[in-house]
Design a protein around this motif. Structure first.
Motif, PDB file in Angstrom:
ATOM      1  N   VAL A 274       0.798  -1.147  -0.046  1.00  0.00           N
ATOM      2  CA  VAL A 274      -0.016  -0.066  -0.171  1.00  0.00           C
ATOM      3  C   VAL A 274       0.923   1.211   0.073  1.00  0.00           C
ATOM      4  O   VAL A 274       2.029   1.203   0.442  1.00  0.00           O
ATOM      5  N   PRO A 275       0.456   2.304  -0.458  1.00  0.00           N
ATOM      6  CA  PRO A 275       1.048   3.658  -0.367  1.00  0.00           C
ATOM      7  C   PRO A 275       1.553   3.952   1.124  1.00  0.00           C
ATOM      8  O   PRO A 275       1.021   3.520   2.133  1.00  0.00           O
ATOM      9  N   PHE A 276       2.731   4.736   1.151  1.00  0.00           N
ATOM     10  CA  PHE A 276       3.473   4.981   2.310  1.00  0.00           C
ATOM     11  C   PHE A 276       2.352   5.529   3.239  1.00  0.00           C
ATOM     12  O   PHE A 276       2.469   5.206   4.717  1.00  0.00           O
ATOM     13  N   ASP A 277       1.714   6.259   2.788  1.00  0.00           N
ATOM     14  CA  ASP A 277       0.608   7.059   3.956  1.00  0.00           C
ATOM     15  C   ASP A 277      -0.577   6.585   3.907  1.00  0.00           C
ATOM     16  O   ASP A 277      -1.784   6.825   4.415  1.00  0.00           O
ATOM     17  N   HIS A 278      -0.879   5.064   3.277  1.00  0.00           N
ATOM     18  CA  HIS A 278      -2.180   4.411   3.590  1.00  0.00           C
ATOM     19  C   HIS A 278      -2.600   4.303   4.950  1.00  0.00           C
ATOM     20  O   HIS A 278      -1.585   3.724   5.718  1.00  0.00           O
ATOM     21  N   PRO A 279      -3.792   4.190   5.259  1.00  0.00           N
ATOM     22  CA  PRO A 279      -4.149   4.246   6.843  1.00  0.00           C
ATOM     23  C   PRO A 279      -3.719   2.900   7.492  1.00  0.00           C
ATOM     24  O   PRO A 279      -4.106   1.843   6.781  1.00  0.00           O
ATOM     25  N   LEU A 280      -3.011   2.995   8.546  1.00  0.00           N
ATOM     26  CA  LEU A 280      -2.863   1.532   9.142  1.00  0.00           C
ATOM     27  C   LEU A 280      -3.770   1.499  10.320  1.00  0.00           C
ATOM     28  O   LEU A 280      -4.336   0.222  10.313  1.00  0.00           O
ATOM     29  N   TRP A 281      -3.982   2.358  11.095  1.00  0.00           N
ATOM     30  CA  TRP A 281      -4.783   2.329  12.207  1.00  0.00           C
ATOM     31  C   TRP A 281      -5.305   3.669  12.520  1.00  0.00           C
ATOM     32  O   TRP A 281      -4.964   4.793  11.929  1.00  0.00           O
ATOM     33  N   VAL A 282      -6.456   3.669  13.057  1.00  0.00           N
ATOM     34  CA  VAL A 282      -7.247   5.214  13.652  1.00  0.00           C
ATOM     35  C   VAL A 282      -7.290   5.174  15.204  1.00  0.00           C
ATOM     36  O   VAL A 282      -7.899   4.103  15.805  1.00  0.00           O
ATOM     37  N   LEU A 283      -6.574   5.991  15.781  1.00  0.00           N
ATOM     38  CA  LEU A 283      -6.476   5.975  17.227  1.00  0.00           C
ATOM     39  C   LEU A 283      -7.504   7.191  17.515  1.00  0.00           C
ATOM     40  O   LEU A 283      -7.618   7.994  16.838  1.00  0.00           O
ATOM     41  N   PHE A 284      -7.911   7.285  19.013  1.00  0.00           N
ATOM     42  CA  PHE A 284      -8.541   8.445  19.328  1.00  0.00           C
ATOM     43  C   PHE A 284      -8.200   9.204  20.501  1.00  0.00           C
ATOM     44  O   PHE A 284      -7.537   8.686  21.155  1.00  0.00           O
ATOM     45  N   SER A 285      -8.490  10.489  20.076  1.00  0.00           N
ATOM     46  CA  SER A 285      -8.130  11.195  21.476  1.00  0.00           C
ATOM     47  C   SER A 285      -9.029  11.075  22.787  1.00  0.00           C
ATOM     48  O   SER A 285      -9.929   9.984  22.602  1.00  0.00           O
ATOM     49  N   SER A 286      -8.486  11.426  23.787  1.00  0.00           N
ATOM     50  CA  SER A 286      -9.294  11.348  25.196  1.00  0.00           C
ATOM     51  C   SER A 286     -10.766  11.305  25.023  1.00  0.00           C
ATOM     52  O   SER A 286     -11.681  10.576  25.989  1.00  0.00           O
ATOM     53  N   GLY A 287     -11.194  12.329  24.216  1.00  0.00           N
ATOM     54  CA  GLY A 287     -12.501  12.593  24.593  1.00  0.00           C
ATOM     55  C   GLY A 287     -12.927  13.479  25.735  1.00  0.00           C
ATOM     56  O   GLY A 287     -13.942  13.702  25.881  1.00  0.00           O
ATOM     57  N   THR A 288     -11.930  14.120  26.328  1.00  0.00           N
ATOM     58  CA  THR A 288     -12.161  14.909  27.652  1.00  0.00           C
ATOM     59  C   THR A 288     -12.248  16.429  27.130  1.00  0.00           C
ATOM     60  O   THR A 288     -12.908  17.229  27.867  1.00  0.00           O
ATOM     61  N   THR A 289     -12.252  16.763  25.799  1.00  0.00           N
ATOM     62  CA  THR A 289     -12.679  17.901  25.204  1.00  0.00           C
ATOM     63  C   THR A 289     -13.542  17.886  24.109  1.00  0.00           C
ATOM     64  O   THR A 289     -13.601  19.053  23.235  1.00  0.00           O
ATOM     65  N   GLY A 290     -14.458  17.151  24.086  1.00  0.00           N
ATOM     66  CA  GLY A 290     -15.303  16.976  23.006  1.00  0.00           C
ATOM     67  C   GLY A 290     -15.324  15.502  22.377  1.00  0.00           C
ATOM     68  O   GLY A 290     -14.765  14.467  23.220  1.00  0.00           O
ATOM     69  N   ARG A 291     -16.254  15.345  21.158  1.00  0.00           N
ATOM     70  CA  ARG A 291     -16.155  13.871  20.852  1.00  0.00           C
ATOM     71  C   ARG A 291     -14.988  13.668  20.574  1.00  0.00           C
ATOM     72  O   ARG A 291     -13.965  14.314  19.863  1.00  0.00           O
ATOM     73  N   PRO A 292     -14.338  12.076  20.678  1.00  0.00           N
ATOM     74  CA  PRO A 292     -12.884  11.884  20.404  1.00  0.00           C
ATOM     75  C   PRO A 292     -12.727  11.968  18.887  1.00  0.00           C
ATOM     76  O   PRO A 292     -13.475  11.603  18.177  1.00  0.00           O
ATOM     77  N   LYS A 293     -11.736  12.359  18.765  1.00  0.00           N
ATOM     78  CA  LYS A 293     -11.195  12.639  17.177  1.00  0.00           C
ATOM     79  C   LYS A 293     -10.480  11.401  16.856  1.00  0.00           C
ATOM     80  O   LYS A 293      -9.542  10.660  17.476  1.00  0.00           O
ATOM     81  N   GLY A 294     -10.629  10.920  15.457  1.00  0.00           N
ATOM     82  CA  GLY A 294     -10.115   9.823  14.951  1.00  0.00           C
ATOM     83  C   GLY A 294      -8.635  10.136  14.556  1.00  0.00           C
ATOM     84  O   GLY A 294      -8.842  10.953  13.315  1.00  0.00           O
ATOM     85  N   ILE A 295      -7.654   9.933  14.976  1.00  0.00           N
ATOM     86  CA  ILE A 295      -6.395  10.292  14.444  1.00  0.00           C
ATOM     87  C   ILE A 295      -5.770   9.080  13.571  1.00  0.00           C
ATOM     88  O   ILE A 295      -5.493   7.996  13.797  1.00  0.00           O
ATOM     89  N   VAL A 296      -5.450   9.481  12.209  1.00  0.00           N
ATOM     90  CA  VAL A 296      -5.009   8.524  11.342  1.00  0.00           C
ATOM     91  C   VAL A 296      -3.679   8.385  11.046  1.00  0.00           C
ATOM     92  O   VAL A 296      -3.100   9.390  10.688  1.00  0.00           O
ATOM     93  N   HIS A 297      -2.993   7.187  11.078  1.00  0.00           N
ATOM     94  CA  HIS A 297      -1.639   7.087  10.995  1.00  0.00           C
ATOM     95  C   HIS A 297      -1.333   6.175   9.811  1.00  0.00           C
ATOM     96  O   HIS A 297      -2.292   5.206   9.614  1.00  0.00           O
ATOM     97  N   GLY A 298      -0.332   6.253   9.125  1.00  0.00           N
ATOM     98  CA  GLY A 298      -0.089   5.665   7.850  1.00  0.00           C
ATOM     99  C   GLY A 298       0.951   4.399   8.198  1.00  0.00           C
ATOM    100  O   GLY A 298       1.646   4.461   9.094  1.00  0.00           O
ATOM    101  N   HIS A 299       0.807   3.505   7.233  1.00  0.00           N
ATOM    102  CA  HIS A 299       1.598   2.256   7.262  1.00  0.00           C
ATOM    103  C   HIS A 299       3.342   2.729   7.347  1.00  0.00           C
ATOM    104  O   HIS A 299       4.145   2.092   8.485  1.00  0.00           O
TER     105      HIS A 299
END
Length: 644
Positions: A251-276
């Motif tokens: 897959v391309p270098f920046d293809h999504p590997l996983w999505v992690l989430f912010s803590s949710g203590t400042t609003g709806r948890p943000k989905g943080i996308v990291h690449g392979h």
């Protein structure tokens, strides 16, 4: 004895670039002065084939930001290739040790050959269920072999993994996992924690019903029961046994590997996308060069799939180490349980939190006397600031030869910014070095770099493992606002730090919670380090509030031991200790007893939400109750707010 990885890398750099780096400081300076050369050298050293048909570092497509998208455009890679390489190189070596509390399933081990077979079986099953590159697979799982295999099988297909632990309720899991509209859910019937079996089948049913995109649920058993309506994990392994080895999808270098989430203590948890590619390079660098790990190591970090340290734990597989997955409590059946686990499995690199170390000290645990910790080389510590005094306790009760390694980073880069490479001396109260490839500075409000005085932590150049974006943020506005709105062109992480003239870093706490008394900035960690060592004090929390009349109120909230009362004598002892060991400015205006300090589910004190509540905000508006370990502890502060 063979040279350690960092020494071999330094020799490799000298041989291939003619750049001599006689010490860590010189190596770090080169890594940020010549980032393209550095990251190319990392890829070459670890035999990651990235440079053919690829530019190393490209200008950002969005002039407001920098991100993981800028690296090695044109390269194709798959994170799982590196794990499977060890399955060929060391097939009989133990890849994963899976352990539970007493009364659970006990200890299970998987060799690298067995790991490859399990990954192939589950990847084949997912493919047969229609999972393709770019599709999402979600895990509602404890920290087990199955969780690791499910992630690796997902990534091998080029699909996107996301997960949270089963200590989250179904509602909290839906807030996170549901954002990705996953096709498949991998889960368990439950887990064992603090001596109690936690049946989660009802929560799985709620989760399944609440995510319409789910086509299939796959479940493994930790408690000896089946999840109704789910495909049995054990059946999939049986069906795939003896089948062909999975070939990871390039897959391309920046293809999504996983999505992690912010803590949710400042609003709806943000989905943080990291690449392979970014994660692969960063975790190879972090595990081998920063944490000194090789195929001879046994790696245990106490964590859960809700926290980025679970993702980092799996980095041990990238360097051929044995990884220990543990889904129980570190304090059951007694406070020394984590040390017993480390001793039994001959752990060489152990990770925990400052809170655990302080608790062990307070209840009189003596790890080295009670257990054989002769294999332990490195004790990593993260999650909050490590008090200076803890270094002495570790030396005395864990071992003077053990390298105490405080580190700090974030879910945002799924790694560390600063750490403790083994060749750099550790000064109590400081983190010894900035990590390789991290262009970190402390800035004043006018963007001036500061040395030996507190400032905002900023990263002034891209890192490969920075997010490739946020989930469902096509304009990039949320990403830009999160990191680049304060200092355009520089990543503001939100920590208040001091970079010393020796190159070490002192973390004072979250910058939004920095205490600013009469124009003097102070870190909350400086107060905790004094107060929480006093007899009778279990934990504390301090905030500072600017009042409408222009005055400044700095209350200190303390949790006392069961048999201790917060009376005038204890208040005076707290004040005297702060005056003596910190400064008169660190003495609070009020000292107030509370039942419990509220934390995120990964153990961070909720200073900013408490500050907002004390300023009059609604507790439910400043933090999602599902993201808080004790919502009632947070709501308690509303009674002290103006007008209450």
């Amino acid at each position: 004895m063979n040279p350690r990885p960092l020494a071999r890398f330094s020799d490799s750099v000298a041989a291939t670039t003619s750049r001599s780096c006689p010490d860590y400081s010189a190596l770090h300076r080169w890594s940020v002065d010549e980032p393209e050369q550095f990251w190319t050298s990392v890829a070459t050293f670890f035999d990651v084939p990235l440079t053919r048909h690829a530019s190393v570092l490209s200008p950002s497509e969005d002039p407001r930001v920098f991100s993981g998208r800028q690296w090695f455009r044109g390269a194709r890679v798959n994170y799982v290739d590196r794990v499977l390489a060890w399955c060929d190189r060391s097939p009989e070596s133990v890849a994963i040790i899976d352990d539970t509390e007493p009364g659970g399933l006990g200890t299970r081990t998987s060799s690298y050959a067995e790991l490859a077979e399990q990954i192939s079986s589950i990847a084949t099953a997912l493919h047969s269920l229609g999972v393709r590159s770019g599709d999402r697979v979600a895990g509602y799982v404890p920290n087990t072999t199955e969780a690791a295999v499910a992630f690796l099988a997902t990534a091998a297909l080029g699909a996107v993994w996301t997960s949270c632990g089963q200590d989250y309720s179904a509602a909290a899991a839906v807030d996170r996992l549901g954002q990705l509209e996953p096709a498949v859910l991998v889960t368990a019937d439950g887990y064992r924690f603090a001596g109690v079996d936690r049946d989660r089948r009802d929560q799985v049913a709620v989760l399944h019903a609440a995510i319409p995109s789910l086509r299939t649920v796959i479940a493994f058993s930790r408690l000896g029961t089946d999840v109704p309506g789910a495909v049995r994990w054990a059946d999939l392994l049986d069906e795939g046994r003896g089948g062909p080895r999975v070939v990871p999808e390039p897959v391309p270098f920046d293809h999504p590997l996983w999505v992690l989430f912010s803590s949710g203590t400042t609003g709806r948890p943000k989905g943080i996308v990291h690449g392979h590619g970014g994660v692969l390079l960063e975790h190879l660098k972090s595990a081998a060069l920063q944490s000194d790990m090789t195929e001879d190591d046994v790696f245990l970090w106490y964590t859960s799939p809700s926290w980025m340290m679970w993702n980092y734990l799996l980095a041990g597989l990238l360097v051929g180490s044995t990884v220990v997955c543990y889904d129980g409590s570190p304090g059951h059946p007694d406070a020394g349980a984590l040390w017993e686990l480390a001793a039994r499995h001959r752990v060489t690199v152990l990770g925990t939190s400052p809170g655990y170390l302080l608790h062990c000290e307070s209840v009189g645990v003596e790890p080295a006397r009670a257990h054989d910790l002769s294999a332990l080389r490195i004790l990593g510590v993260t999650g909050s600031v490590l008090p200076a005094a803890a270094h002495g306790w570790v030396a005395e009760h864990v071992g003077r030869s053990v390298h105490l390694a405080p580190v700090s980073g974030g879910t945002d880069v799924v790694s560390g910014f600063v750490g403790a490479p083994t060749g750099v001396p550790v000064v109590p109260g400081e983190i010894p070095a900035v990590n390789l490839g991290v262009a970190l500075e402390a800035w004043s409000d006018d963007r001036s770099p500061l040395v030996d005085e507190p400032g905002e932590m900023v990263i002034v150049a891209p890192m490969p493992s920075m997010p490739v974006g946020f989930w469902k943020d096509p304009s990039g506005d949320r990403y830009a606002d999160a990191y680049f709105s304060t200092f355009p062109g520089a990543w503001r992480h939100g920590d208040s730090i001091t970079v010393t003239s020796r190159g070490s870093v002192v973390i004072h706490g979250r910058s939004d919670a920095t205490l600013n008394r009469n124009g003097v900035r102070m870190g909350s960690a400086d107060i905790y380090g004094v107060v929480e060592r006093l007899p009778g004090i279990e934990e504390s929390l301090v905030v500072g509030l600017e009042r409408p009349d222009g005055s400044y109120w700095m209350p200190l909230f303390v949790v006392t031991s069961d048999d201790v009362e917060l009376d005038d004598d204890l208040r005076e002892r707290i004040s005297a200790a702060l005056r003596r060991e910190a400064s008169p400015r660190h003495v609070p205006d009020d000292i107030i007893e509370i039942r419990a300090v509220p934390h995120t589910r990964t153990g961070k004190k909720l200073e900013i939400p408490v500050k907002k509540i004390l300023s009059g905000a609604d507790p439910s508006a400043v933090a999602d109750p599902e993201s808080v370990d004790d919502p009632d502890a947070l709501r308690w502060f509303a009674a002290l707010a103006p007008g209450s």
